[in-house]
Scaffold this active site. Sequence first.
Site, short mmCIF file in Angstrom:
data_model
loop_
_atom_site.label_atom_id
_atom_site.label_comp_id
_atom_site.label_asym_id
_atom_site.label_seq_id
_atom_site.Cartn_x
_atom_site.Cartn_y
_atom_site.Cartn_z
CE LYS A 1 -6.98 8.28 45.61
NZ LYS A 1 -6.48 7.15 44.73
N GLY B 1 -5.45 0.02 41.38
CA GLY B 1 -5.69 1.38 42.49
C GLY B 1 -7.39 1.44 42.72
CE LYS B 2 -8.86 4.86 36.76
NZ LYS B 2 -8.92 4.37 34.95
CD GLU C 1 -8.29 4.75 28.25
OE1 GLU C 1 -7.89 6.27 28.36
OE2 GLU C 1 -8.35 4.21 29.03
CG ASP D 1 -2.96 9.07 45.21
OD1 ASP D 1 -3.88 9.62 44.24
OD2 ASP D 1 -3.51 7.47 44.90
CG ASP E 1 -10.70 8.72 31.13
OD1 ASP E 1 -9.73 7.04 31.12
OD2 ASP E 1 -10.32 9.56 30.02
CB SER E 2 -9.31 9.61 36.75
OG SER E 2 -10.91 8.08 37.07
CG PHE F 1 -3.27 4.44 41.99
CD1 PHE F 1 -4.20 5.04 40.44
CD2 PHE F 1 -4.30 4.42 42.48
CE1 PHE F 1 -4.76 6.19 40.04
CE2 PHE F 1 -5.52 4.39 42.15
CZ PHE F 1 -6.19 5.20 41.13
N GLY F 2 -0.27 6.32 40.28
CA GLY F 2 -0.57 7.68 39.96
C GLY F 2 -0.28 9.32 40.47
P1 ITT Z 1 -7.93 2.14 32.93
O1 ITT Z 1 -7.81 3.07 32.51
O2 ITT Z 1 -7.28 0.76 32.44
O3 ITT Z 1 -8.61 2.43 34.24
P2 ITT Z 1 -5.50 4.21 33.44
O4 ITT Z 1 -5.31 4.03 34.90
O5 ITT Z 1 -4.54 4.14 32.17
O6 ITT Z 1 -6.76 2.37 33.12
P3 ITT Z 1 -6.62 6.64 33.08
O7 ITT Z 1 -6.86 6.79 31.86
O8 ITT Z 1 -8.18 6.71 33.83
O9 ITT Z 1 -6.81 4.84 33.75
O10 ITT Z 1 -5.53 7.07 34.08
C1 ITT Z 1 -5.10 8.56 33.56
C2 ITT Z 1 -4.01 8.57 34.69
O11 ITT Z 1 -4.07 9.16 35.46
C3 ITT Z 1 -3.18 7.39 35.44
O12 ITT Z 1 -1.24 7.61 35.26
C4 ITT Z 1 -3.79 6.94 36.08
O13 ITT Z 1 -2.58 6.83 36.90
C5 ITT Z 1 -3.94 8.46 36.82
N1 ITT Z 1 -4.95 9.09 37.70
C6 ITT Z 1 -6.34 8.12 37.41
N2 ITT Z 1 -6.80 8.29 38.38
C7 ITT Z 1 -6.14 8.53 40.07
C8 ITT Z 1 -5.77 8.73 41.50
O14 ITT Z 1 -6.99 8.43 41.82
N3 ITT Z 1 -4.95 8.92 41.97
C9 ITT Z 1 -3.50 9.65 40.98
N4 ITT Z 1 -3.38 9.12 39.78
C10 ITT Z 1 -4.53 8.89 39.41
#
Ligand code: ITT
Length: 186
Positions: free
Chosen positions: A162, A10-11, A35, A142, A64-65, A139-140
């Site tokens: 988005k 998704g990212k 991480e 959202d 990283d988000s 995803f996540g």
């Molecule tokens: P990578 O580290 O492999 O890039 P990840 O999904 O583990 O992928 P993060 O650690 O940055 O990435 O994500 C932290 C959580 O926040 C993770 O559960 C994501 O699904 C969620 N997340 C990140 N960006 C988001 C977005 O734009 N919308 C909704 N949820 C998000």
Amino acid sequence: MIQFVTTNEGKFKEVFDRLLGRGIRIEHLDRSYPEIQADSLEKIVRFGATVLDDEVRGDYLIDDSGLFVDALNGFPGPYSAYAYKRIGSKGILRLLEGARVRAATFETVFLLRKGGEHHAFRGECRGTIADAERGKGGFGYDPIFIPEGEARTFAEMSLKEKNLYSHRSRAVDALLEFLTRGRPEA
Ligand code: ITT
């Protein structure tokens, strides 16, 4: 060619779409990297980069988000991936049951290695946590995040919608500013 190192499709799609619109093509390198647990997203990407520097050739980007919920003093923030695996969006909704203040901020920090140098870029999006999960897109977290100025959650929007608001898209703005500096506007 910049490789976007992420296990999150998704990212990749979101960033790919934004950059392609400006004539920049990126590749997906689907792999994870260590991480660390830290109090800021920037520390996490900077540590990840020390490992990837030895393992990835050429220019790469990592992201990283985190979702920072005001009523939870910024939790889950840098622990968003762990919290998502353990309690998910439903768990965040439960923690906010009865909360009057539902404000939250989504944040993305990118680290770009270009020509051997590290550059960090940030983007954030203010919003609120919905009362219930809504929508099937994205995803996540959202389905529970409503960006400021909207009534819909990110999961109720198309990818392009988005990208009009998101933390990641704001980080892409900063990245583009850097990548296109000195180049004519695309
Ligand atoms: P990578 O580290 O492999 O890039 P990840 O999904 O583990 O992928 P993060 O650690 O940055 O990435 O994500 C932290 C959580 O926040 C993770 O559960 C994501 O699904 C969620 N997340 C990140 N960006 C988001 C977005 O734009 N919308 C909704 N949820 C998000």
